[in-house]
Design a protein around this motif. Structure first.
Motif, PDB file in Angstrom:
ATOM      1  N   ARG A   1     -35.095 -25.622  14.768  1.00  0.00           N
ATOM      2  CA  ARG A   1     -34.827 -26.364  13.540  1.00  0.00           C
ATOM      3  C   ARG A   1     -33.451 -27.011  13.656  1.00  0.00           C
ATOM      4  N   LEU A   2     -33.440 -28.330  13.747  1.00  0.00           N
ATOM      5  CA  LEU A   2     -32.197 -29.081  13.835  1.00  0.00           C
ATOM      6  C   LEU A   2     -31.909 -29.720  12.479  1.00  0.00           C
ATOM      7  N   VAL A   3     -30.682 -29.559  12.027  1.00  0.00           N
ATOM      8  CA  VAL A   3     -30.334 -29.922  10.649  1.00  0.00           C
ATOM      9  C   VAL A   3     -29.247 -30.986  10.633  1.00  0.00           C
ATOM     10  N   GLU A   4     -29.367 -31.909   9.693  1.00  0.00           N
ATOM     11  CA  GLU A   4     -28.280 -32.814   9.351  1.00  0.00           C
ATOM     12  C   GLU A   4     -27.922 -32.544   7.898  1.00  0.00           C
ATOM     13  N   ALA A   5     -26.626 -32.466   7.611  1.00  0.00           N
ATOM     14  CA  ALA A   5     -26.192 -32.129   6.258  1.00  0.00           C
ATOM     15  C   ALA A   5     -25.094 -33.075   5.803  1.00  0.00           C
ATOM     16  N   ALA A   6     -25.033 -33.277   4.496  1.00  0.00           N
ATOM     17  CA  ALA A   6     -24.007 -34.137   3.911  1.00  0.00           C
ATOM     18  C   ALA A   6     -23.659 -33.612   2.531  1.00  0.00           C
ATOM     19  N   LEU A   7     -22.424 -33.805   2.139  1.00  0.00           N
ATOM     20  CA  LEU A   7     -21.983 -33.410   0.812  1.00  0.00           C
ATOM     21  C   LEU A   7     -22.197 -34.568  -0.147  1.00  0.00           C
TER      22      LEU A   7
END
Length: 207
Positions: free
Chosen positions: A104-110
């Motif tokens: 599971r590869l994740v991209e995150a942003a606030l």
């Protein structure tokens, strides 16, 4: 698989079974090797993404440092420290995930599009607002970097496991199978030669 440390049955059936086993092991090794290449490619892609995020973070860090100096010049350090904090109560960490080879590869942003409002009586001056905005941008960078680092750690662990399995097949299992195959083949050749000699001797005796 026959163990060369024990007894190897030198029969044609055993030879054919071992040939089939070697083919399966070779296919397994090729799949692991392909997976190893795909993982390495994705690791390099994530590393490039990480470096880009770090470059952006450094740029925002310089901007935040400059904004802080400007705010200190405008207010003085003591007055700046009692400015009301900019709350993050409405901020959300938004993430998206994709599956890559079972990982599971994740991209995150606030998501800070709607920050909590400050009390009307405590509205900061422009320099303080600019300083707060600069540090919030820096915080957003760290969220994205944290997700990327997590991806790299998962990919690195999976690459290590895949590499270990591929090397075990390449350097241990396949050589052992080949050794057993050569041993059986030599034994079968010896049996064939003995049989040929016996047939010739029997034919000479009848003549």
């Amino acid at each position: 698989m026959p163990d060369m440390g024990g007894e190897v049955l030198a029969t044609r059936v055993a030879f054919l079974e071992l040939k089939d086993e070697r083919r399966l092991v070779q296919e397994g090794y090729e799949l692991l090797d392909e997976k190893r290449v795909l993982l390495a490619t994705e690791i390099l892609r994530q590393l490039r993404h990480y470096l880009a995020l770090q470059a952006e973070r450094l740029r925002h860090e310089q901007e935040a440092r400059a904004a802080l100096l400007a705010a200190v010049d405008a207010y003085g350090f003591d007055d700046l420290t009692v400015e009301p904090k900019r709350s993050l109560e409405n901020a959300l960490v938004r993430s998206s995930a994709q599956t890559f080879l079972g990982l599971r590869l994740v991209e995150a942003a606030l998501d800070d599009a709607a920050p909590a409002a400050n009390p009307e009586s405590l509205q900061p001056l422009p320099e303080a607002r600019a300083c707060a905005k600069a540090f919030r941008s820096l915080l957003c960078d760290h969220v994205a970097i944290a997700a990327c680092v997590g991806n790299l750690q998962r990919l690195a662990r999976e690459y290590t496991r895949t590499e270990r399995r591929a090397r075990a097949l390449e350097n241990v299992v396949l050589p052992e199978v080949d050794l057993s195959l050569r041993f059986i083949e030599e034994q079968l050749d010896a049996v064939d030669q003995e049989e040929a000699v016996r047939v010739r001797n029997a034919a000479g005796a009848r003549g």
